[in-house]
Design a protein around this motif. Sequence first.
Motif, short mmCIF file in Angstrom:
data_model
loop_
_atom_site.label_atom_id
_atom_site.label_comp_id
_atom_site.label_asym_id
_atom_site.label_seq_id
_atom_site.Cartn_x
_atom_site.Cartn_y
_atom_site.Cartn_z
N ASP A 1 0.86 -1.18 0.00
CA ASP A 1 0.00 0.00 0.00
C ASP A 1 0.90 1.23 0.00
OD1 ASP A 1 -3.26 0.35 0.79
OD2 ASP A 1 -2.01 2.15 1.04
N ILE A 2 0.39 2.31 -0.55
CA ILE A 2 1.18 3.55 -0.55
C ILE A 2 1.24 4.14 0.86
CG2 ILE A 2 -0.70 5.20 -1.06
CD1 ILE A 2 1.27 6.38 -3.23
N ASP A 3 0.29 3.75 1.69
CA ASP A 3 0.24 4.25 3.08
C ASP A 3 0.91 3.22 4.00
OD1 ASP A 3 -0.62 4.75 5.75
OD2 ASP A 3 -2.27 5.98 4.97
N GLY A 4 2.15 3.53 4.39
CA GLY A 4 2.95 2.59 5.17
C GLY A 4 2.33 2.24 6.52
N ASP A 5 1.75 3.22 7.21
CA ASP A 5 1.18 2.94 8.54
C ASP A 5 0.01 1.97 8.42
OD1 ASP A 5 2.96 4.60 9.68
OD2 ASP A 5 1.63 6.35 9.78
N ARG A 6 -0.84 2.23 7.41
CA ARG A 6 -2.03 1.38 7.27
C ARG A 6 -1.66 -0.05 6.90
NH1 ARG A 6 -6.28 5.47 4.76
NH2 ARG A 6 -5.35 4.88 2.80
N VAL A 7 -0.66 -0.21 6.04
CA VAL A 7 -0.30 -1.57 5.62
C VAL A 7 0.38 -2.32 6.77
CG1 VAL A 7 1.99 -1.20 4.53
CG2 VAL A 7 0.42 -2.91 3.59
N GLU A 8 1.12 -1.58 7.61
CA GLU A 8 1.71 -2.22 8.80
C GLU A 8 0.61 -2.71 9.74
OE1 GLU A 8 4.77 -2.93 9.77
OE2 GLU A 8 5.94 -1.93 8.22
N ALA A 9 -0.42 -1.88 9.92
CA ALA A 9 -1.52 -2.25 10.82
C ALA A 9 -2.25 -3.49 10.31
CB ALA A 9 -2.49 -1.08 10.98
N VAL A 10 -2.49 -3.54 8.99
CA VAL A 10 -3.17 -4.72 8.41
C VAL A 10 -2.27 -5.96 8.54
CG1 VAL A 10 -4.09 -5.72 6.26
CG2 VAL A 10 -4.62 -3.35 6.87
#
Length: 262
Positions: free
Chosen positions: A33-42
């Motif tokens: 994902d382009i959003d690093g925080d969100r992909v880490e959370a998932v």
Amino acid sequence: MTVTALVTGAGSGIGRAVSFALAADGHKLGLVDIDGDRVEAVATESIGRGANGVVPIAADVSSEEDVRRCVAKITDHLGPPTATFANAGIEVNGPAHEFPLATWQQILGVNLTGVFLTAKHVLRALIDAGVGGSIVCTGSPSAFVGFAGGGNAAYSASKGGIIALVKSLAVDYARHGVRVNAVVPGSIDTPHLSIGIPDAERAAHLEGLERSAGTQIPLGRLGRPEEVAEAVTWLLSTRASYVTGSTVVCDGGLTARSANDF
Ligand SMILES: NC(=O)c1ccc[n+]([C@@H]2O[C@H](COP(=O)([O-])OP(=O)(O)OC[C@H]3O[C@@H](n4cnc5c(N)ncnc54)[C@H](O)[C@@H]3O)[C@@H](O)[C@H]2O)c1
């Protein structure tokens, strides 16, 4: 059987739901994902839900260098991605005669070129490894019909391109044992539905959408990302072993309905 799956746009909405569904089946996940925080959370939540290894990567699918890096990293850590969901997408609307060329190129770059680049590098990894696989790309009803709300030229062109790309890749790569299909989500309750709506107006906007869904969508409601994930995980799996070049429409009947009542 445990497979290595690659999901783009994994940080939110449909990509997130597909990641969790694959995790629950114990698969290995390369999440992009382009959003690093969100992909880490998932990624963290996917481990909790049963994934057998997760590699989260912050990357822009419209950049060939980024996509090359993602596929290489996932292949190195988890093996070649034999199940790929090329899903990342954005939407910006506006009348064609005023639409900035840069915005048109951005939409086509993420939605269509991003899917092409993902397929390109995954296909190369599969061919190098001598294995087949399944690729599912995310289309939209706007590939087939003009939205009554209007201003959808760039988005619909990008999604129409995906449907054509899927058929072409399905024919070319069948001999390599790779199936390529499209899923067409209708109006699905994800942050995508509120793109461009200011935070303060979001709740009212969603209420309006739910109301229109009640009258305009035959099944009478918005869809849930988990409902699209059911179709995607089926297409990715060997249960869909004779399905390629096809489009699975998951839209509550939206595109089956004409507004004409005469
Ligand atoms: N929600 C709907 O009603 C709907 C309907 C039809 C099609 N779609 C399509 O489904 C796909 C997923 O949409 P969603 O509803 O889950 O939206 P979403 O906004 O919830 O999720 C999209 C994800 O893609 C990521 N992303 C955006 N640009 C990217 C880029 N350049 N590189 C990598 N990641 C990027 C975002 O950060 C986000 O996490 C999109 O292709 C969208 O066009 C959605």
